[in-house]
Write a protein that holds these residues in place. Structure first.
Motif, PDB file in Angstrom:
ATOM      1  N   ALA A 187      32.179 -20.420  40.435  1.00 49.10           N
ATOM      2  CA  ALA A 187      33.009 -19.251  40.781  1.00 49.10           C
ATOM      3  C   ALA A 187      33.975 -18.993  39.640  1.00 49.10           C
ATOM      4  O   ALA A 187      34.783 -19.849  39.281  1.00 49.10           O
ATOM      5  CB  ALA A 187      33.767 -19.505  42.084  1.00 49.10           C
ATOM      6  N   LEU A 188      33.908 -17.806  39.072  1.00 49.04           N
ATOM      7  CA  LEU A 188      34.763 -17.459  37.938  1.00 49.04           C
ATOM      8  C   LEU A 188      36.226 -17.330  38.332  1.00 49.04           C
ATOM      9  O   LEU A 188      37.110 -17.385  37.466  1.00 49.04           O
ATOM     10  CB  LEU A 188      34.281 -16.135  37.322  1.00 49.04           C
ATOM     11  CG  LEU A 188      32.853 -16.147  36.751  1.00 49.04           C
ATOM     12  CD1 LEU A 188      32.482 -14.746  36.254  1.00 49.04           C
ATOM     13  CD2 LEU A 188      32.743 -17.175  35.627  1.00 49.04           C
ATOM     14  N   SER A 189      36.501 -17.195  39.620  1.00 52.40           N
ATOM     15  CA  SER A 189      37.884 -17.021  40.060  1.00 52.40           C
ATOM     16  C   SER A 189      38.676 -18.329  40.053  1.00 52.40           C
ATOM     17  O   SER A 189      39.905 -18.303  40.101  1.00 52.40           O
ATOM     18  CB  SER A 189      37.907 -16.422  41.468  1.00 52.40           C
ATOM     19  OG  SER A 189      37.227 -17.268  42.385  1.00 52.40           O
ATOM     20  N   ARG A 190      37.990 -19.472  39.979  1.00 54.91           N
ATOM     21  CA  ARG A 190      38.687 -20.754  40.003  1.00 54.91           C
ATOM     22  C   ARG A 190      39.290 -21.058  38.629  1.00 54.91           C
ATOM     23  O   ARG A 190      38.806 -20.562  37.597  1.00 54.91           O
ATOM     24  CB  ARG A 190      37.739 -21.883  40.399  1.00 54.91           C
ATOM     25  CG  ARG A 190      37.270 -21.828  41.851  1.00 54.91           C
ATOM     26  CD  ARG A 190      36.612 -23.143  42.233  1.00 54.91           C
ATOM     27  NE  ARG A 190      36.175 -23.122  43.623  1.00 54.91           N
ATOM     28  CZ  ARG A 190      34.955 -22.820  44.043  1.00 54.91           C
ATOM     29  NH1 ARG A 190      34.027 -22.483  43.147  1.00 54.91           N
ATOM     30  NH2 ARG A 190      34.652 -22.844  45.321  1.00 54.91           N
ATOM     31  N   ARG A 195      36.760 -25.477  37.755  1.00 54.78           N
ATOM     32  CA  ARG A 195      35.422 -24.913  37.628  1.00 54.78           C
ATOM     33  C   ARG A 195      34.499 -25.860  36.857  1.00 54.78           C
ATOM     34  O   ARG A 195      33.367 -26.137  37.282  1.00 54.78           O
ATOM     35  CB  ARG A 195      35.519 -23.565  36.926  1.00 54.78           C
ATOM     36  CG  ARG A 195      34.184 -22.883  36.733  1.00 54.78           C
ATOM     37  CD  ARG A 195      34.346 -21.641  35.874  1.00 54.78           C
ATOM     38  NE  ARG A 195      33.069 -21.045  35.567  1.00 54.78           N
ATOM     39  CZ  ARG A 195      32.891 -20.126  34.622  1.00 54.78           C
ATOM     40  NH1 ARG A 195      33.919 -19.688  33.907  1.00 54.78           N
ATOM     41  NH2 ARG A 195      31.681 -19.637  34.404  1.00 54.78           N
TER      42      ARG A 195
END
Length: 354
Positions: A187-190, A195
């Motif tokens: 997940a790029l949001s982490r 990540r």
């Protein structure tokens, strides 16, 4: 002794690419010939033909060093030709007093030392079910070691992971931890640290799952081979297919271990006297022999101490006599070695007394 049974002994010092052979007269220990051959099928045939020029069939023996490693190919070729092969484990003396060493000197030493020994060892079989079990057992052991290293690596990453991730994973069992980490998604949001930690844990967990699948393949193959070769072993309490395979590999074939005492000594389960002063009934740990066989005996002894009531009764009785737990375990291992040898040496349908 070997000198009374044959006219000549051919000592062999093998390495990766070459085998060096030396013909020694059994009566005088004089060297009649020395020659080097390639370590392949053609070289093995040449060595046998060369030996026939100086010796007589049926009146010679081959003392081969490293029958389970570099000398394995030659040992198998000699066995197919009906030659008498002796396993030369390790030299007792240096090649010469001044420390000189060469392949020819090692071959001569193997022949001369074999002549002077009162106990002759047969090499293990290199074909059939025994060889198939050896391949699976050795490979399985390597996979298990790699799996253990991967599990340790995964748990180390958990200890150093970001706080939220560590709290999520720290209380899971090993199986649950592997399953959870294998299901991680990127997940790029982490944050970048979390990540990367999750992605790395996912790779390691999937590696562990692959190792588990490979171990299962080896276990199934070993189970089928043992059920065909020695089903009487797995019928014994505390003996599974893995330990049964270790027993069968060490035993190899009928007659290799002349009696149950020799089999126990091979497995390092023969008691060694350690008496001194007022203590005249003590024995110490035997650290020699086949350590894989010793490990199998130890594993079965521990298992029987938990699930086998006669073994538990024996343990309690020996404790009341003043024996320590280590001494009792050595006694149990010695009994197991005796029992395993009898089960392997006799046909499955033959009644065996204990």
């Amino acid at each position: 002794m070997l000198a009374e049974l044959v006219e000549h002994v051919i000592g062999v010092d093998p390495d990766r690419d070459w085998i060096t052979a030396a013909v020694v007269d059994a009566r005088t220990t004089g060297v009649l010939a020395k020659q080097k051959f390639s370590a392949d099928s053609a070289g093995y045939d040449e060595a046998i033909s060369w030996a026939e020029e100086f010796t007589t069939a049926g009146e010679r023996a081959w003392a081969v060093e490293g029958t389970a490693s570099y000398g394995r190919g030659l040992t198998a070729a000699l066995a197919r030709s009906g030659e008498w092969v002796i396993e030369f484990d390790r030299p007792r003396e240096k090649g010469s007093k001044d420390g000189a060493k060469s392949d020819e000197l090692d071959a001569v030493r193997a022949a001369r030392e074999a002549l002077g020994r009162d106990r002759i060892h047969q090499p293990r079989a290199h074909d059939g079910r025994r060889e198939a079990l050896r391949v699976h057992t050795v490979t399985r052991a390597g996979v298990v070691r790699a799996r253990t290293a991967a599990i340790n690596e995964l748990k180390a990453l958990v200890l150093t992971a970001p706080d939220d991730l560590r709290q999520e994973l720290r209380h899971l069992t090993t199986r649950s931890l592997v399953k959870r980490c294998a299901s991680f998604r990127d997940a790029l949001s982490r944050p970048v640290a979390e990540r990367c930690a999750r992605n790395t844990m996912r790779l390691i967990a999937r590696r562990i799952i692959c190792f588990n699948d490979e171990v299962a393949v080896h276990d199934l193959a070993m189970k089928q081979l043992i059920d065909e070769a020695a089903p009487q072993l797995v019928a014994e309490p505390g003996i599974g297919h893995v330990t049964a395979a270790m027993f069968y590999i060490a035993w190899s074939h009928p007659g290799r271990c002349r009696n149950e005492a020799a089999f126990a000594r091979l497995g390092g389960a023969a008691p060694l006297p350690a008496t001194s002063g007022q203590s005249q009934d003590r024995h110490r740990l035997n650290r020699s022999g086949d350590r894989q066989l010793n490990t199998a005996l130890f594993t079965v002894a521990l298992s029987r101490s938990r699930i086998h009531q006669p073994t538990r009764d024996y343990r309690d009785r020996r404790r009341s006599e003043g024996k320590t737990d280590r001494e009792i375990r050595r006694c149990v291992k010695r009994y197991i070695a005796r029992r395993v040898w009898r089960l392997l040496e006799h046909p499955p349908g033959l009644e065996i007394t204990t």
